[in-house]
Design a protein around this motif. Structure first.
Motif, PDB file in Angstrom:
ATOM      1  N   UNK A  57       0.825  -1.212   0.000  1.00  0.00           N
ATOM      2  CA  UNK A  57       0.000   0.000   0.000  1.00  0.00           C
ATOM      3  C   UNK A  57       0.858   1.261   0.000  1.00  0.00           C
ATOM      4  N   UNK A  58       2.002   1.220   0.659  1.00  0.00           N
ATOM      5  CA  UNK A  58       2.876   2.398   0.735  1.00  0.00           C
ATOM      6  C   UNK A  58       3.443   2.780  -0.635  1.00  0.00           C
ATOM      7  N   UNK A  59       3.350   1.891  -1.613  1.00  0.00           N
ATOM      8  CA  UNK A  59       3.865   2.165  -2.957  1.00  0.00           C
ATOM      9  C   UNK A  59       2.832   2.857  -3.843  1.00  0.00           C
ATOM     10  N   UNK A  60       1.634   3.130  -3.292  1.00  0.00           N
ATOM     11  CA  UNK A  60       0.560   3.745  -4.071  1.00  0.00           C
ATOM     12  C   UNK A  60       0.426   5.228  -3.766  1.00  0.00           C
ATOM     13  N   UNK A  61      -0.014   5.963  -4.762  1.00  0.00           N
ATOM     14  CA  UNK A  61      -0.283   7.382  -4.627  1.00  0.00           C
ATOM     15  C   UNK A  61      -1.744   7.649  -4.963  1.00  0.00           C
ATOM     16  N   UNK A  62      -2.334   8.622  -4.287  1.00  0.00           N
ATOM     17  CA  UNK A  62      -3.712   9.003  -4.612  1.00  0.00           C
ATOM     18  C   UNK A  62      -3.768   9.886  -5.848  1.00  0.00           C
TER      19      UNK A  62
END
Length: 126
Positions: A57-62
């Motif tokens: 999840x930490x590898x995703x951007x909004x």
């Protein structure tokens, strides 16, 4: 649908929610993805080809992006077919998603800063 993008270049996509699982492929920064399932720090995602993978999840951007899915997409000054064309984007070009306020159209920005409207059926991720 919950769309995100890959935040960092060279992000590993896995076949299960664990760094010990099999590595499927490496995704580049800004690749648009759709979140399918969230599980304790991991997200199962789908890309524009329909492939499923797990990513931390930490590898995703909004920050959202779309990817061109047709050979050439025309980007217009206004959200109408007869409007002045601003530029064209080739298949697999990633564009920043700005909004989808006009039905059937997506307002986008190219990495060089040009903005315009593309038909929603010519991109994936909106």
């Amino acid at each position: 649908m919950d769309f995100y993008s890959i935040a960092e270049n060279a992000t590993v996509m896995y076949d299960a929610p664990s760094v010990k699982s099999g590595k499927l492929y490496i995704a580049g920064a800004n690749l648009p993805i759709e979140a399918i399932v969230n599980v304790e720090g991991w997200v199962k995602v789908r890309d524009s080809s329909g492939s499923l993978a797990w990513v931390e999840k930490k590898a995703l951007s909004k920050q959202r992006f779309v990817i061109v899915t047709v050979p050439v997409a025309n980007i217009y000054h206004k959200a109408e077919e007869g409007a002045e064309m601003v530029y064209q984007a080739q298949e697999n070009v990633v564009l920043e998603w700005l909004d989808s306020n006009t039905p059937g159209w997506v307002r986008v920005r190219h990495q060089d800063g040009q903005t315009g409207f593309v038909r929603a059926d010519q991109v994936w991720g909106s």
